[in-house]
Every structure is written in structure tokens, then in C-alpha cells.
Scaffold this active site. Structure first.
Site, short mmCIF file in Angstrom:
data_model
loop_
_atom_site.label_atom_id
_atom_site.label_comp_id
_atom_site.label_asym_id
_atom_site.label_seq_id
_atom_site.Cartn_x
_atom_site.Cartn_y
_atom_site.Cartn_z
CG ASN A 15 -18.70 3.63 -1.04
OD1 ASN A 15 -17.99 4.24 -1.84
ND2 ASN A 15 -19.28 2.47 -1.32
CE1 TYR B 214 -5.66 4.23 -10.73
CE2 TYR B 214 -3.96 4.81 -12.30
CZ TYR B 214 -4.40 4.72 -11.00
OH TYR B 214 -3.59 5.14 -9.97
CB ALA C 92 -10.91 7.76 -18.53
N1 NAI Z 1 0.80 3.22 -5.38
C1 NAI Z 1 1.19 3.81 -6.52
O1 NAI Z 1 2.22 3.49 -7.10
C2 NAI Z 1 0.36 4.91 -7.10
C3 NAI Z 1 -0.84 5.29 -6.55
N2 NAI Z 1 -1.58 6.30 -7.12
C4 NAI Z 1 -2.83 6.73 -6.53
O2 NAI Z 1 -2.62 7.02 -5.16
C5 NAI Z 1 -3.80 6.75 -4.42
C6 NAI Z 1 -3.48 5.83 -3.25
O3 NAI Z 1 -2.91 4.63 -3.76
P1 NAI Z 1 -2.40 3.44 -2.79
O4 NAI Z 1 -2.09 3.96 -1.46
O5 NAI Z 1 -1.38 2.71 -3.55
O6 NAI Z 1 -3.73 2.55 -2.75
P2 NAI Z 1 -4.29 1.57 -1.60
O7 NAI Z 1 -5.15 0.56 -2.31
O8 NAI Z 1 -3.18 1.06 -0.74
O9 NAI Z 1 -5.20 2.52 -0.71
C7 NAI Z 1 -6.39 3.06 -1.20
C8 NAI Z 1 -7.34 3.30 -0.04
O10 NAI Z 1 -8.57 3.80 -0.59
C9 NAI Z 1 -9.64 3.17 0.10
N3 NAI Z 1 -10.83 3.16 -0.75
C10 NAI Z 1 -11.02 2.48 -1.90
N4 NAI Z 1 -12.27 2.66 -2.34
C11 NAI Z 1 -12.89 3.49 -1.46
C12 NAI Z 1 -14.20 4.04 -1.38
N5 NAI Z 1 -15.14 3.74 -2.29
N6 NAI Z 1 -14.49 4.86 -0.36
C13 NAI Z 1 -13.56 5.14 0.59
N7 NAI Z 1 -12.30 4.63 0.57
C14 NAI Z 1 -11.98 3.81 -0.45
C15 NAI Z 1 -9.14 1.76 0.37
O11 NAI Z 1 -9.88 1.12 1.39
C16 NAI Z 1 -7.69 2.01 0.74
O12 NAI Z 1 -7.52 2.23 2.11
C17 NAI Z 1 -4.80 6.18 -5.42
O13 NAI Z 1 -5.65 7.20 -5.88
C18 NAI Z 1 -3.92 5.68 -6.54
O14 NAI Z 1 -4.62 5.65 -7.77
C19 NAI Z 1 -1.14 6.98 -8.22
C20 NAI Z 1 0.03 6.63 -8.80
C21 NAI Z 1 0.87 5.57 -8.29
C1 LIG Z 2 0.62 3.20 -13.58
C2 LIG Z 2 0.91 3.94 -12.30
C3 LIG Z 2 2.34 4.32 -12.10
C4 LIG Z 2 0.39 3.18 -11.10
C5 LIG Z 2 0.97 2.04 -10.63
C6 LIG Z 2 0.47 1.40 -9.51
C7 LIG Z 2 -0.63 1.91 -8.86
C8 LIG Z 2 -1.20 1.26 -7.63
O1 LIG Z 2 -0.63 0.25 -7.19
O2 LIG Z 2 -2.20 1.76 -7.09
C9 LIG Z 2 -1.22 3.06 -9.35
O3 LIG Z 2 -2.32 3.58 -8.72
C10 LIG Z 2 -0.69 3.71 -10.47
O4 LIG Z 2 -1.25 4.87 -10.91
#
Ligand code: NAI
Ligand SMILES: CC(C)c1ccc(C(=O)O)c(O)c1O
Length: 253
Positions: free
Chosen positions: A62, A163, A165
Site C-alpha cells: 500500500n 485529485y 490538487a
Molecule cells: N485513465 C486515464 O484516463 C488517466 C489516468 N491518469 C492517471 O494514471 C494513473 C493510472 O490510471 P489508471 O490505469 O486509469 O487507473 P486504474 O484504477 O486502472 O489503476 C490504478 C492501480 O493503482 C492501484 N492502487 C490504487 N491505490 C493503491 C495503493 N494505495 N497502493 C498501491 N496500489 C494502489 C490499483 O490497485 C490499480 O491497480 C493514475 O495515477 C491516474 O490518476 C491520469 C490521467 C488520465
Molecule cells: C480528468 C482526466 C482526463 C482523467 C480522466 C479519467 C481518469 C481515470 O479514469 O483514472 C483520470 O485519472 C483522469 O486524470
């Protein structure tokens, strides 16, 4: 930096963007230390990396727990003997307006628990993992880079006080660490993705998806491999440091 045989840790490596990064880096010969809360997802991701013929190990951790993070990075250094990079990718969402006034009543819509949960994972988790990765990189005399995954929401997105921030914070940390760690041959960068196609967006209604894409100049969401390519570019280019790369199809919030 040459990715072949480098050791890269990825938080949130069990699924989504983290897993896409892991598989892409594995295809370039990197050895992977995947960190996540979910053991089953981690094992699947590790198996997918091994298909590329590289060493990959799972670490259930974690990222919000200091002792857990310290033990995990010490273990990674012991298992691999070096650490050349970290992608601070684990993140969560707990969206909500800060306050809302309706029928003369003002309601607090974002509770402190939602604020704190996002700050704990998306900001404190990034700090703790960055600190421990840097510690082990210096100890093992490994040059490399730390990459923080920010978001276009860092500019300030409605309904995302917590988010936005945190994502602004991790972009700033990349610049701080680039300045502090250059003397140890460690670079630091942030990536700010726009909307990326994931399981979450796959479950959205077609109409909502079309509306979303219409607002993106590129007229489509990004693909996870496009973020993974950016991660690889940062690791491979030794003169990029201290900046944020936006990968958003020209979208601005
Ligand atoms: N999917 C999108 O459109 C976007 C995503 N992001 C960022 O990209 C990153 C990945 O996003 P996704 O793959 O979409 O998310 P996701 O939810 O599919 O994957 C996130 C992973 O982080 C792990 N996780 C969560 N809390 C945890 C903790 N306390 N300790 C260890 N692991 C933990 C989860 O178990 C999961 O495997 C995030 O930081 C998200 O904010 C940023 C912009 C857009
Ligand atoms: C607002 C931005 C583009 C965005 C959208 C969706 C996710 C997600 O599904 O995790 C994000 O992490 C984002 O930063």
C-alpha cells in the site's frame, strides 16, 4: 539510459496504464518490479511481462503506508541488486463538488474522507515511493529516472478538488526532485495524460463517449501504449528532466 536489463519499479502496475507500461518496458528488455494492492492482478501482469522473456516480480504494497513502502523498495533492491527507475502511477479518484447550494441549503459535497483518501494515495504515496526509490537508487549507485503520473486535471478540474490538487503536487515534485537528485545522476519527470481509453471508459455509454471525444481536438481518447511510449522516451533520453510532458490530444480543461 538503455532500458535493456534496467530495473524499473511501477506502482499500480497490476492493471490499466501501469500494466501497459510494464508490458511495453518488458518488450524493451527492462526488468520489472510491479507494485500494487491487488495480488491477483499483480500476478497476471508479472506473467504478461515474463512472456517477453524478462525478469518480473510482484510486490503487494500500500503506497500510503510508510513502513510498507520502505520494506518494499529495500526488498526490490535486494532482489535485483539495482534500481534504475520508478513510475509513480498508482492513483484513485473520489470526485465531487466541494459545496453545492440547493433550495437555500448549502451542502458539503466533498467530505474530508474523500479529500484525504486521494491526497494519501495520489500525493503522499508518490512522495513516499519517490523517497524510497531515490534512497535505493543512491545506495546501489544506479543512475536513472523517477516519473510521476500527473493529469490534465492538474490545471484545476471541476469536481476534482482533491485529485487536481494532488496531480498539481506531483508535477511540482518532479521539478523539485530533478533539482535535488541530479547530483546522484537521477532525473525526474512528470507525464500529464488526457483521457485515456481504459476499462473504466470501456464501460461508459456510447453517447457519453462520443460527447467526450468531440471535446478533444484529436477527436479520440489516448491509448495506454501512448503513455507507455512516453515513459520509455523519458527513461531513454538522458537530457529530459524537471518538466511535465502533456499527452492529451491537445485537450485543455
Ligand atoms: N485513465 C486515464 O484516463 C488517466 C489516468 N491518469 C492517471 O494514471 C494513473 C493510472 O490510471 P489508471 O490505469 O486509469 O487507473 P486504474 O484504477 O486502472 O489503476 C490504478 C492501480 O493503482 C492501484 N492502487 C490504487 N491505490 C493503491 C495503493 N494505495 N497502493 C498501491 N496500489 C494502489 C490499483 O490497485 C490499480 O491497480 C493514475 O495515477 C491516474 O490518476 C491520469 C490521467 C488520465
Ligand atoms: C480528468 C482526466 C482526463 C482523467 C480522466 C479519467 C481518469 C481515470 O479514469 O483514472 C483520470 O485519472 C483522469 O486524470
Amino acid at each position: 539510459m538503455i532500458l535493456q536489463d534496467s530495473v524499473i519499479a511501477i506502482t499500480g502496475g497490476g492493471q490499466g496504464l501501469g500494466r501497459a507500461m510494464a508490458e511495453f518496458l518488458a518488450s524493451k528488455g527492462a526488468r520489472l518490479a510491479l507494485i500494487d494492492l491487488m495480488p491477483e492482478k499483480l500476478e497476471e501482469a508479472v506473467a504478461a511481462c515474463k512472456v517477453a522473456g524478462v525478469e518480473a516480480k510482484a510486490y503487494v504494497c500500500n503506497v500510503t503506508k510508510e513502513e510498507d513502502v520502505e520494506k518494499t523498495f529495500a526488498q526490490i533492491a535486494e532482489d535485483f541488486g539495482q534500481l534504475n527507475g520508478l513510475v509513480n502511477n498508482a492513483g484513485i479518484l473520489r470526485d465531487g463538488l466541494m459545496v453545492k447550494a440547493k433550495d437555500g441549503e448549502i451542502v458539503k459535497r466533498m467530505e474530508l474522507a474523500s479529500w484525504q483518501a486521494v491526497i494519501d494515495v495520489n500525493l503522499t504515496g508518490v512522495f513516499l515511493c519517490g523517497r524510497e526509490a531515490a534512497t535505493q537508487m543512491i545506495k546501489t549507485n544506479s543512475r536513472g529516472a523517477i516519473i510521476n503520473i500527473s493529469s490534465i486535471a492538474r490545471a484545476g478540474n471541476m469536481g476534482q478538488s482533491n485529485y487536481s490538487a494532488a496531480k498539481a503536487g506531483v508535477a511540482a515534485l518532479a521539478t523539485v526532485w530533478a533539482k535535488e537528485l541530479a547530483r546522484y545522476n537521477i532525473r525526474s519527470m512528470a507525464i500529464a495524460p488526457g483521457f485515456i481509453e481504459t476499462d473504466m471508459t470501456a464501460s461508459m455509454k456510447q453517447e457519453a463517449l462520443e460527447k467526450l471525444c468531440a471535446g478533444i481536438p484529436a477527436k479520440r481518447m489516448g491509448q495506454p501504449y501512448e503513455i507507455a511510449q512516453t515513459v520509455a522516451f523519458i527513461f531513454e533520453n538522458d537530457y529530459v528532466s524537471g518538466r511535465v510532458i502533456e499527452v492529451d490530444g491537445a485537450m485543455r480543461l
